[in-house]
Scaffold this active site. Structure first.
Site, mmCIF file in Angstrom:
data_model
loop_
_atom_site.group_PDB
_atom_site.id
_atom_site.type_symbol
_atom_site.label_atom_id
_atom_site.label_comp_id
_atom_site.label_asym_id
_atom_site.label_seq_id
_atom_site.Cartn_x
_atom_site.Cartn_y
_atom_site.Cartn_z
ATOM 1 N N LYS A 180 -5.650 -15.804 -3.115
ATOM 2 C CA LYS A 180 -5.102 -16.723 -2.448
ATOM 3 C C LYS A 180 -4.140 -15.774 -1.529
ATOM 4 C CE LYS A 180 -1.469 -18.534 -1.419
ATOM 5 N NZ LYS A 180 -0.944 -18.267 0.049
ATOM 6 N N GLU A 256 3.673 -7.023 -8.888
ATOM 7 C CA GLU A 256 4.165 -5.950 -8.140
ATOM 8 C C GLU A 256 5.252 -6.555 -6.982
ATOM 9 O OE1 GLU A 256 0.663 -4.007 -6.761
ATOM 10 O OE2 GLU A 256 0.403 -3.318 -8.664
ATOM 11 N N CYS A 290 6.574 -2.632 0.571
ATOM 12 C CA CYS A 290 7.644 -2.724 -0.518
ATOM 13 C C CYS A 290 8.247 -1.305 -0.945
ATOM 14 C CB CYS A 290 6.920 -3.502 -1.786
ATOM 15 S SG CYS A 290 5.387 -2.176 -2.203
ATOM 16 N N GLU A 392 17.020 -7.205 -0.796
ATOM 17 C CA GLU A 392 15.947 -6.395 0.078
ATOM 18 C C GLU A 392 15.858 -7.276 1.441
ATOM 19 O OE1 GLU A 392 11.997 -7.977 -0.852
ATOM 20 O OE2 GLU A 392 11.318 -5.818 -1.003
HETATM 21 P P1 NAD Z 1 5.938 -14.074 -0.951
HETATM 22 O O1 NAD Z 1 6.367 -13.803 -2.665
HETATM 23 O O2 NAD Z 1 6.875 -15.083 -0.284
HETATM 24 O O3 NAD Z 1 4.515 -14.569 -1.057
HETATM 25 C C1 NAD Z 1 3.581 -13.744 -1.584
HETATM 26 C C2 NAD Z 1 2.376 -14.504 -1.924
HETATM 27 O O4 NAD Z 1 2.556 -15.754 -2.980
HETATM 28 C C3 NAD Z 1 1.782 -15.587 -0.726
HETATM 29 O O5 NAD Z 1 0.352 -15.674 -0.766
HETATM 30 C C4 NAD Z 1 2.386 -16.890 -0.805
HETATM 31 O O6 NAD Z 1 1.825 -17.949 -0.326
HETATM 32 C C5 NAD Z 1 2.405 -17.099 -2.525
HETATM 33 N N1 NAD Z 1 3.418 -17.676 -2.966
HETATM 34 C C6 NAD Z 1 4.704 -18.072 -2.540
HETATM 35 N N2 NAD Z 1 5.288 -19.130 -3.369
HETATM 36 C C7 NAD Z 1 4.338 -19.210 -4.379
HETATM 37 C C8 NAD Z 1 4.656 -20.120 -5.483
HETATM 38 N N3 NAD Z 1 5.584 -20.787 -6.082
HETATM 39 N N4 NAD Z 1 3.464 -20.123 -6.404
HETATM 40 C C9 NAD Z 1 2.233 -19.328 -6.351
HETATM 41 N N5 NAD Z 1 2.043 -18.526 -4.920
HETATM 42 C C10 NAD Z 1 3.182 -18.564 -3.975
HETATM 43 O O7 NAD Z 1 6.014 -12.609 -0.624
HETATM 44 P P2 NAD Z 1 5.697 -12.405 0.909
HETATM 45 O O8 NAD Z 1 6.935 -12.643 1.855
HETATM 46 O O9 NAD Z 1 4.447 -12.488 1.420
HETATM 47 O O10 NAD Z 1 5.722 -10.494 0.822
HETATM 48 C C11 NAD Z 1 6.876 -9.777 0.919
HETATM 49 C C12 NAD Z 1 7.474 -9.407 -0.292
HETATM 50 O O11 NAD Z 1 6.619 -8.940 -1.071
HETATM 51 C C13 NAD Z 1 8.516 -8.752 -0.530
HETATM 52 O O12 NAD Z 1 9.506 -8.918 -1.271
HETATM 53 C C14 NAD Z 1 7.729 -7.347 -0.784
HETATM 54 O O13 NAD Z 1 8.843 -6.391 -1.289
HETATM 55 C C15 NAD Z 1 7.063 -7.731 -1.866
HETATM 56 N N6 NAD Z 1 5.822 -6.463 -1.898
HETATM 57 C C16 NAD Z 1 5.708 -5.980 -3.133
HETATM 58 C C17 NAD Z 1 4.784 -4.933 -3.341
HETATM 59 C C18 NAD Z 1 4.964 -4.308 -4.501
HETATM 60 O O14 NAD Z 1 3.951 -3.502 -4.681
HETATM 61 N N7 NAD Z 1 5.786 -3.991 -5.508
HETATM 62 C C19 NAD Z 1 4.039 -4.973 -2.406
HETATM 63 C C20 NAD Z 1 3.999 -5.497 -1.259
HETATM 64 C C21 NAD Z 1 5.032 -6.529 -1.065
HETATM 65 O O1 6OD Z 2 -0.717 1.730 -1.991
HETATM 66 C C1 6OD Z 2 -0.793 1.182 -2.823
HETATM 67 O O2 6OD Z 2 -1.721 1.031 -3.944
HETATM 68 C C2 6OD Z 2 0.022 -0.238 -3.145
HETATM 69 N N1 6OD Z 2 -0.148 -0.960 -4.113
HETATM 70 C C3 6OD Z 2 1.083 -0.292 -2.092
HETATM 71 C C4 6OD Z 2 2.091 -1.386 -2.100
HETATM 72 C C5 6OD Z 2 2.808 -1.593 -0.851
HETATM 73 C C6 6OD Z 2 3.762 -2.486 -0.791
HETATM 74 O O3 6OD Z 2 3.981 -2.983 0.144
#
Ligand code: NAD
Ligand code: 6OD
Length: 488
Positions: A180, A256, A290, A392
């Site tokens: 998804k 993550e 992130c 964040e």
């Molecule tokens: P989000 O959590 O809003 O959405 C991520 C995914 O989850 C999307 O596909 C969304 O449609 C889905 N989703 C949302 N609510 C849901 C629910 N209740 N049930 C199932 N699926 C659901 O995140 P975003 O805004 O797309 O991305 C930004 C966030 O992601 C930031 O907080 C960032 O730090 C985090 N992030 C973390 C990492 C990591 O590796 N730690 C990497 C990239 C992004």
């Molecule tokens: O580089 C990667 O493998 C990884 N998981 C990066 C995540 C970045 C977050 O936005």
């Protein structure tokens, strides 16, 4: 910039499928509708899960490692052959500079498939010759089995990179997936379906369902009773909702999540290199990684020099057309996300921040002013009690805070509910190791940022996640070991 409104369909059981309705995907560059995305309802999500289950129970479930490794390599080759199509799709959805999409997003997607092909080829499991005090002896060994049908739920910031970072190990280990993608970035996951089919990935092994999160495709998928596990990247609050969704059926999760990452700059750092590194760590992908730094702690004697250098870096960034070679910085992902980031710009000023750079919405001319642009922004005058230093933001922003001693720097950096990544800048290597190891994070860099070895553990502590992926750590999540004990 090429603009065409493309249909983006679901991919279920090896076929592209329309949804019962569709929604507009808007470019964050200029507000133009660029895609017509077919929503998957609960019936279509169920079909995707059933297709994955059938694939797993069929010949796919019996494939050996060499066969899967060859398949992964063909997928990597297939992405490379259509590299420009992937770049164009990623730029269309995100507005990020094409140079960044080439180097980071699509480049890494290729590497993800090759790296996990290598990993699965070389990873074994425990074996023990058991000798009990009563004289009995046994050979104990463990074999890996796929975890099963996996829900792969991913965000919009590095769409193809983060999707392939999970799909490659999942398929390497013999699982079947229902992906998804974010509603903001549906295109590259869909293009990948074409590559998967052309590479010979059997129907049902890789499925894509489009839609939103709550009360939509994301929730239908993660609450589906026939899912064996969920691997998720996104916001911490969404991780929490998914954890509740799978709790009744006690399914494993790999999360993550968000970050509020600190950089610590000591007075002995190589300041030119540090400022370049800090600039990258704060502003790459418009701060929407992130791992990006949003808190910069600087030892007092070099505070002014670092603040001046980073301010010059921020002011030197070029916002604009993703296909212009001079563009360094794209828009935020959407108007909704810009409203959130803007609210933090206001909060910072209310909390008494001095704005060193940016602080508002840029004027980029008639067309781009309909996009989701924001100025790269730096603040001083805040401390760890301010909301913008604790929460964040996920935009091109950072707060600079002075410190007096190593102990204070460690305390300030660790004073966060998040714990994803940190960076320590110093020419004293003993101090670099000492401080890096004290960071309460999953990944701690010294004199660099986002330099990755894909075999190393990736993940966070606290609000930043559960579990580690990467190399054999991914193998641990994507498989279930069965131990066999043979009396000798
Ligand atoms: P989000 O959590 O809003 O959405 C991520 C995914 O989850 C999307 O596909 C969304 O449609 C889905 N989703 C949302 N609510 C849901 C629910 N209740 N049930 C199932 N699926 C659901 O995140 P975003 O805004 O797309 O991305 C930004 C966030 O992601 C930031 O907080 C960032 O730090 C985090 N992030 C973390 C990492 C990591 O590796 N730690 C990497 C990239 C992004
Ligand atoms: O580089 C990667 O493998 C990884 N998981 C990066 C995540 C970045 C977050 O936005």
């Amino acid at each position: 910039m090429p603009v065409n409104r493309v249909p983006v369909r679901n991919f279920v059981d090896g076929l592209f499928v329309d949804g019962p309705s569709s929604f507009d995907k808007v470019s964050p560059v200029d507000g133009v509708v660029v895609a017509d995305v077919h929503l998957a309802d609960s019936v279509l999500v169920d079909r995707a899960v059933q297709a994955a289950r059938r694939a797993l129970n069929g010949p796919w479930g019996a494939t050996g490692v060499p066969e899967r490794v060859a398949l992964l390599r063909r997928v990597a080759d297939g992405i490379e052959e259509r590299f420009d199509d992937f770049v164009e799709a990623e730029v269309r959805d995100t507005g990020k500079p094409a140079s960044l999409a080439r180097q980071l997003d699509v480049g890494r997607a290729v590497v993800n498939f090759r790296q996990f092909a290598d990993t699965v080829s070389s990873e074994g499991l425990d074996s023990f010759l058991t000798e009990l005090p009563d004289g009995r002896r046994a050979l104990n060994y463990a074999v890996r089995k796929p975890l099963g049908v996996l829900a792969v739920v991913v965000p919009w910031n590095l769409p193809l990179l983060l999707l392939t970072w999970k799909v490659a190990p999942a398929l390497a280990c013999g699982n079947a997936v229902v992906v998804k993608p974010s509603e903001e970035t549906p295109s590259t996951a869909t293009l990948l379906a074409e590559v998967m089919a052309a590479a010979g990935v059997p129907a049902g092994v890789y499925n894509v369902v489009h839609g939103y999160g709550a009360s939509s495709a994301g929730e239908y998928l993660t609450t589906h009773p026939d899912i064996d596990g969920v691997t998720f990247t996104g916001e911490s609050s969404t991780g929490s909702a998914i954890m509740r969704a799978v709790a009744p059926r006690v399914r494993p999760v790999s999360f993550e999540l968000g970050g509020k990452n600190a950089a610590v700059v000591f007075a002995d750092a190589d300041l030119d290199a540090t400022i370049q590194g800090l600039g990258r760590s704060v502003f790459t992908n418009t701060g929407q990684v992130c791992l990006c730094t949003e808190r910069v702690y600087v030892e007092r004697p070099v505070f002014e020099a670092v603040a001046d250098g980073l301010t010059a870096f921020a002011r030197g960034l070029v916002l604009g057309d993703p296909y212009e070679a001079s563009t360094t910085t794209g828009p935020l992902i959407s108007q909704a996300h810009r409203a959130k980031v803007s609210s933090y710009l206001d909060l910072a000023v209310e909390a008494g921040a001095e704005v060193l750079a940016g602080g508002g919405i840029p004027d980029l001319g008639a067309d781009l002013n309909r996009g989701a642009w924001i100025e790269p922004t730096l603040w001083t005058g805040l401390d760890n009690t301010a909301r913008v230093v604790r929460e964040e933001v996920f935009g091109p922003v950072a707060a600079l805070v002075p410190f007096e001693s190593e102990d204070e720097a460690v305390r300030l950096a660790n004073d966060s509910p998040y714990g994803l990544a940190s960076a320590v800048w110093t020419t004293n290597l003993q101090r670099g190791h000492r401080v890096a190891q004290q960071m309460r994070v999953g990944m701690s860099w010294v004199n660099t940022w986002y330099l990755r070895d894909l075999r190393s553990p990736f993940g966070g502590v606290g609000l930043s996640g559960i579990g580690r992926e990467g190399g054999r750590h991914s193998m641990a999540f994507y498989t279930e070991p069965t131990n066999v004990s043979v009396q000798l």
